[in-house]
Design a protein around this motif. Structure first.
Motif, mmCIF file in Angstrom:
data_model
loop_
_atom_site.group_PDB
_atom_site.id
_atom_site.type_symbol
_atom_site.label_atom_id
_atom_site.label_comp_id
_atom_site.label_asym_id
_atom_site.label_seq_id
_atom_site.Cartn_x
_atom_site.Cartn_y
_atom_site.Cartn_z
ATOM 1 N N PRO A 185 72.787 53.188 -32.291
ATOM 2 C CA PRO A 185 73.671 52.048 -32.547
ATOM 3 C C PRO A 185 73.700 51.710 -34.034
ATOM 4 N N ILE A 186 74.727 50.977 -34.451
ATOM 5 C CA ILE A 186 74.819 50.499 -35.833
ATOM 6 C C ILE A 186 74.382 49.038 -35.921
ATOM 7 N N GLU A 187 74.765 48.215 -34.942
ATOM 8 C CA GLU A 187 74.522 46.772 -34.961
ATOM 9 C C GLU A 187 75.153 46.151 -36.213
ATOM 10 N N VAL A 188 74.388 45.371 -36.990
ATOM 11 C CA VAL A 188 74.852 44.892 -38.300
ATOM 12 C C VAL A 188 74.223 45.795 -39.349
ATOM 13 N N PRO A 189 75.014 46.599 -40.055
ATOM 14 C CA PRO A 189 74.431 47.568 -40.992
ATOM 15 C C PRO A 189 73.824 46.883 -42.210
ATOM 16 N N PRO A 190 72.896 47.562 -42.890
ATOM 17 C CA PRO A 190 72.240 46.952 -44.064
ATOM 18 C C PRO A 190 73.227 46.443 -45.115
ATOM 19 N N GLU A 191 74.371 47.106 -45.244
ATOM 20 C CA GLU A 191 75.351 46.709 -46.259
ATOM 21 C C GLU A 191 75.927 45.311 -45.994
ATOM 22 N N LEU A 192 75.807 44.829 -44.750
ATOM 23 C CA LEU A 192 76.375 43.526 -44.391
ATOM 24 C C LEU A 192 75.321 42.557 -43.866
ATOM 25 N N GLN A 193 74.080 42.843 -44.105
ATOM 26 C CA GLN A 193 73.008 41.979 -43.616
ATOM 27 C C GLN A 193 72.817 40.793 -44.562
ATOM 28 N N ARG A 194 73.769 39.854 -44.460
ATOM 29 C CA ARG A 194 73.745 38.635 -45.268
ATOM 30 C C ARG A 194 74.069 37.446 -44.369
ATOM 31 N N ASN A 249 85.757 46.228 -46.801
ATOM 32 C CA ASN A 249 85.719 46.892 -48.112
ATOM 33 C C ASN A 249 84.301 47.257 -48.497
ATOM 34 N N THR A 250 83.361 46.343 -48.242
ATOM 35 C CA THR A 250 81.958 46.593 -48.583
ATOM 36 C C THR A 250 81.379 47.720 -47.747
ATOM 37 N N TYR A 251 81.563 47.637 -46.428
ATOM 38 C CA TYR A 251 80.936 48.626 -45.555
ATOM 39 C C TYR A 251 81.614 49.988 -45.651
ATOM 40 N N SER A 252 82.916 50.018 -45.749
ATOM 41 C CA SER A 252 83.623 51.300 -45.797
ATOM 42 C C SER A 252 83.291 52.091 -47.051
ATOM 43 N N ALA A 253 82.811 51.415 -48.094
ATOM 44 C CA ALA A 253 82.435 52.098 -49.337
ATOM 45 C C ALA A 253 81.088 52.804 -49.220
ATOM 46 N N SER A 254 80.330 52.526 -48.145
ATOM 47 C CA SER A 254 79.007 53.128 -47.974
ATOM 48 C C SER A 254 79.128 54.568 -47.493
ATOM 49 N N LYS A 255 78.241 55.415 -47.959
ATOM 50 C CA LYS A 255 78.223 56.809 -47.496
ATOM 51 C C LYS A 255 77.771 56.907 -46.046
ATOM 52 N N TYR A 280 86.658 38.819 -30.912
ATOM 53 C CA TYR A 280 87.710 39.793 -31.172
ATOM 54 C C TYR A 280 87.102 41.123 -31.613
ATOM 55 N N ARG A 281 87.779 42.193 -31.227
ATOM 56 C CA ARG A 281 87.407 43.532 -31.698
ATOM 57 C C ARG A 281 88.463 44.002 -32.687
ATOM 58 N N CYS A 282 88.015 44.294 -33.899
ATOM 59 C CA CYS A 282 88.916 44.746 -34.957
ATOM 60 C C CYS A 282 88.719 46.245 -35.170
ATOM 61 N N PHE A 283 89.794 46.977 -35.221
ATOM 62 C CA PHE A 283 89.746 48.425 -35.364
ATOM 63 C C PHE A 283 90.042 48.796 -36.817
ATOM 64 N N VAL A 284 89.119 49.567 -37.406
ATOM 65 C CA VAL A 284 89.192 49.906 -38.827
ATOM 66 C C VAL A 284 89.364 51.408 -38.975
ATOM 67 N N ASN A 285 90.345 51.807 -39.765
ATOM 68 C CA ASN A 285 90.610 53.218 -40.042
ATOM 69 C C ASN A 285 90.742 53.402 -41.551
ATOM 70 N N GLU A 286 89.866 54.216 -42.113
ATOM 71 C CA GLU A 286 89.916 54.512 -43.543
ATOM 72 C C GLU A 286 89.939 53.237 -44.388
ATOM 73 N N GLY A 287 89.087 52.291 -44.035
ATOM 74 C CA GLY A 287 88.957 51.074 -44.828
ATOM 75 C C GLY A 287 90.045 50.039 -44.611
ATOM 76 N N GLN A 288 90.904 50.236 -43.601
ATOM 77 C CA GLN A 288 91.986 49.288 -43.324
ATOM 78 C C GLN A 288 91.884 48.798 -41.879
ATOM 79 N N ILE A 289 92.052 47.495 -41.682
ATOM 80 C CA ILE A 289 92.116 46.952 -40.328
ATOM 81 C C ILE A 289 93.481 47.297 -39.744
ATOM 82 N N VAL A 290 93.486 48.080 -38.649
ATOM 83 C CA VAL A 290 94.744 48.543 -38.062
ATOM 84 C C VAL A 290 95.032 47.895 -36.712
ATOM 85 N N GLY A 291 94.107 47.102 -36.214
ATOM 86 C CA GLY A 291 94.333 46.414 -34.954
ATOM 87 C C GLY A 291 93.286 45.348 -34.721
#
Length: 286
Positions: A84-93, A212-218, A176-187
């Motif tokens: 699982p990912i849960e809340v990734p370190p990049e967004l743990q704030r 933007n923050t999370y999508s920039a992570s490797k 809500y569930r937000c769908f992200v594709n290539e750094g863009q919210i598409v749904g």
């Protein structure tokens, strides 16, 4: 025949009498994508259990429930565990989750108190909200109980070295569930709570900053879902991040964008190439 993109989608056949709307949605999109050709096969969990190397390969894309997808990844892709990912370190704030939130080992869980607890070591493990004194049993042997053969223990077994989410209980008014594709919210799809409590423009802009923050992570999947909830805090409705998932074995809740085939491929690619598990963390209000 392989598709022009070199891969075949392996769709799980629903058991008799069951309608799987998510898999039907994927099938519909595969059929209707204008200008593209996506090849797919429909197979059952039972057939997948009997299948062998050569029936499928690591370039195929399984679509179905977690058991179906995890079995495919184990048999054909060398992925024995889907993390699982849960809340990734990049967004743990705190300004993102907006609640006291920790990932801790089982031995660090308190024996009492009101908390939300979730298995963070395994996908779609248990979750519980309430007083922990009714939940946790650290004794897995029952050896000291009278008539152990007849004793039924309904408390959860907590393993010292497994990781668990331990967080403050909050009231999510709507989710809500937000769908992200290539750094863009598409749904953005409603899935729980009060459907009249929607996401405001400022909330969506805040979510875009998280993306933007999370999508920039490797370590980020190229496509993923962002589950968020609306809470009331300081007499104001705010949006809080609940968790993130790769696009694999998750509810679409009506999302049917033409990006779906690519997003499912991204989910499988993430499990094969990254599959980063959760780590311990502690987020508390300032």
């Amino acid at each position: 025949m392989r598709s022009v993109y070199g891969q075949t989608f392996i769709l799980q056949a629903a058991p008799k009498g069951v309608i799987d709307l998510d898999t039907l949605t994927v099938q519909s999109v595969l059929d209707s994508c204008a200008g593209r050709h996506y090849n797919y096969e429909i197979t059952s969990l039972e057939f997948l259990k009997r299948s062998k190397m050569g029936d499928y390969n690591k370039y195929d894309i399984p679509v179905g429930v977690l058991k179906f997808v995890s079995m495919f990844l184990s048999k054909f892709c060398g992925v024995d565990k889907m993390n699982p990912i849960e809340v990734p370190p990049e967004l743990q704030r705190y300004d993102v989750v907006k609640r006291n939130y920790s990932i801790v080992k089982g031995l660090e869980l308190p024996d009492s108190g009101r908390y939300f607890v979730k298995d963070a070591s395994n996908l779609k493990g248990f979750s519980y909200s309430g007083d922990l004194r009714y939940l946790i049993n650290r004794d897995t042997s029952n050896k000291d109980r009278e008539n152990p053969d007849y004793f039924v223990d309904s408390t959860l077994k907590i393993y010292d070295d497994n990781l668990y989410q331990l967080s403050e209980i909050v009231d999510f008014i709507s989710e809500y569930r937000c769908f992200v594709n290539e750094g863009q919210i598409v749904g953005i799809q409603y899935y729980m709570g009060d459907p009249l409590v929607t996401l405001s423009e400022s909330m969506i802009n805040e979510m875009k900053a998280w993306v933007n923050t999370y999508s920039a992570s490797k370590f980020s999947p190229r496509s993923y879902s962002l589950d968020v909830g609306v809470i009331e805090k300081n007499d104001k409705k705010q949006v809080a991040l609940i968790e993130i998932h790769p696009i694999t074995s998750l509810g679409l809740y009506g999302f049917c964008g033409n990006e779906i085939p690519k997003m499912y491929k991204d989910g499988i690619d993430w499990y094969m190439a990254v599959n980063r598990g959760v780590t311990e963390c502690k987020i508390i209000s300032e």
